[in-house]
Every structure is written in C-alpha cells, then in structure tokens.
Design an enzyme around this catalytic site. Structure first.
Site, PDB file in Angstrom:
ATOM      1  CG  ASP A   8      30.701   1.507  85.782  1.00  0.00           C
ATOM      2  OD1 ASP A   8      29.908   0.385  85.300  1.00  0.00           O
ATOM      3  OD2 ASP A   8      30.816   1.156  87.194  1.00  0.00           O
ATOM      4  CB  CYS A  65      27.261   1.077  87.243  1.00  0.00           C
ATOM      5  SG  CYS A  65      25.731   1.102  88.460  1.00  0.00           S
ATOM      6  CB  THR A  67      23.922  -2.346  91.462  1.00  0.00           C
ATOM      7  OG1 THR A  67      24.471  -1.232  91.776  1.00  0.00           O
ATOM      8  CG2 THR A  67      24.920  -3.459  92.176  1.00  0.00           C
ATOM      9  CG  HIS A  98       3.305   4.655  90.015  1.00  0.00           C
ATOM     10  ND1 HIS A  98       2.804   4.396  91.312  1.00  0.00           N
ATOM     11  CD2 HIS A  98       2.556   4.205  89.214  1.00  0.00           C
ATOM     12  CE1 HIS A  98       1.923   3.549  91.147  1.00  0.00           C
ATOM     13  NE2 HIS A  98       1.534   3.378  89.863  1.00  0.00           N
ATOM     14  CG  HIS A 134       0.790   8.569  89.914  1.00  0.00           C
ATOM     15  ND1 HIS A 134       1.189   7.930  91.252  1.00  0.00           N
ATOM     16  CD2 HIS A 134       0.108   7.753  89.240  1.00  0.00           C
ATOM     17  CE1 HIS A 134       0.435   6.721  91.081  1.00  0.00           C
ATOM     18  NE2 HIS A 134      -0.432   6.561  90.123  1.00  0.00           N
TER      19      HIS A 134
HETATM   20  C1  RB5 Z   1      32.016  -1.383  89.989  1.00  0.00           C
HETATM   21  O1  RB5 Z   1      32.811  -2.465  90.589  1.00  0.00           O
HETATM   22  C2  RB5 Z   1      30.836  -1.175  90.720  1.00  0.00           C
HETATM   23  O2  RB5 Z   1      30.822  -0.708  91.968  1.00  0.00           O
HETATM   24  C3  RB5 Z   1      29.774  -0.285  90.107  1.00  0.00           C
HETATM   25  O3  RB5 Z   1      29.618  -0.877  88.612  1.00  0.00           O
HETATM   26  C4  RB5 Z   1      28.477   0.041  90.516  1.00  0.00           C
HETATM   27  O4  RB5 Z   1      27.844  -1.282  90.642  1.00  0.00           O
HETATM   28  C5  RB5 Z   1      28.199   0.827  91.493  1.00  0.00           C
HETATM   29  O5  RB5 Z   1      27.044   1.000  91.831  1.00  0.00           O
END
Ligand code: RB5
Length: 149
Positions: A8, A65, A67, A98, A134
């Site tokens: 994204d 993304c 996180t 695993h 596993h």
């Molecule tokens: C975008 O702001 C953020 O929410 C997205 O990139 C991601 O981290 C969602 O899990």
C-alpha cells in the site's frame, strides 16, 4: 524463482527498493502495485498477491504495509496462504522452517529497508523443515481450511 509483490502507500517505497534488489539477483517479479504513493487500501494488494501464490503463478509473495499486520490478516483469507509477519532474523527463518510461510509481510514503520532486505534473503535461503512435527502442524491448518470452506 518467480516472486509476487505488493504494497500500500506505506510500503510503496520499500516495494520499489525490494523489486530492484530482487531483479539485480535475477529473480522474476510480478508487481501487483501500488503503482503510486497515493493513499490506498492494503487488502486490495494483499489479495492479488495471495491469489497469485495460491494459484501457483508465483513461488512466494512479499507484502509491505506500515506494520505488515494488515497485509498478513488479508492474505491469510485466501485459501492455501500462510502469510507471516516478519520483523526479526529469527522470525524470517522460523516463518519458513516452522510455518512453511508462502507469503511474508513487512512493516515499513517497523524495520529499516536494510533490515527488510536482510530478512528477505534469510527467508529465501532457508529451507522448510522436514521435521514431521512442523509438517503435521502445517497440515492441520490445511485440513481445517478444507473442512470449513
Ligand atoms: C496505513 O496507514 C496502515 O494502516 C497500513 O499500512 C498497515 O500498517 C495496516 O496494517
């Protein structure tokens, strides 16, 4: 080896860096976007990459993304996908040994690009563990999926 990739807006710059890194190493890339840094919705790209992997068009997928979490949640809705959030060398290795992860998800707000490229190399060079324990656990996930379509 053919690799699917998607991101994204939060992962857009990392995606471009990862694509260049992998192309320099002669991997074939299927880039599912985003193609601009405009705000987008991570599930759109997660599903495209996950489907390419589940249909056997690519050997594995990379999603980025902010996180890695949103991408992994969305990718894991696609049948046959084992998407793992990777943020350390240990999780990069374990996700393959695993969990037999076939999609790895990174967070651009969690790790530097240098760290992410290192984790990606670790994931690529690591083999799935042949240990029955596993394999059995991974097969249980697949069995649940088959029985609950
Ligand atoms: C975008 O702001 C953020 O929410 C997205 O990139 C991601 O981290 C969602 O899990």
């Amino acid at each position: 080896m053919r690799i699917a990739i998607g991101a994204d807006h939060a992962g857009y710059n990392y995606k471009n860096e990862i694509v260049s890194f992998l192309q320099e190493k002669s991997y074939e890339i299927m880039d599912f976007g985003a193609d601009t840094p405009e705000a987008t919705d991570y599930p759109d790209f997660a599903v495209l990459v996950a489907k390419a992997v589940s249909m056997g068009k690519c050997d594995f997928g990379v999603l980025i993304c902010g996180t890695g979490i949103g991408m992994s949640i969305a990718a894991n809705k696609v049948k046959g996908i084992r998407a793992a959030v990777v943020s350390t060398e240990f999780t990069a290795e374990s996700s393959k040994t695993h969990n037999h992860a076939n999609v790895i998800c990174f967070g651009s707000r969690v790790n530097t690009i240098e760290e992410v490229l290192n984790f990606l190399e670790i994931y690529i060079k690591t083999e799935k563990s042949p240990d029955k324990r596993h394999i059995n656990r991974v097969e249980k996930i697949g069995k649940y999926e088959e029985e609950n379509e």
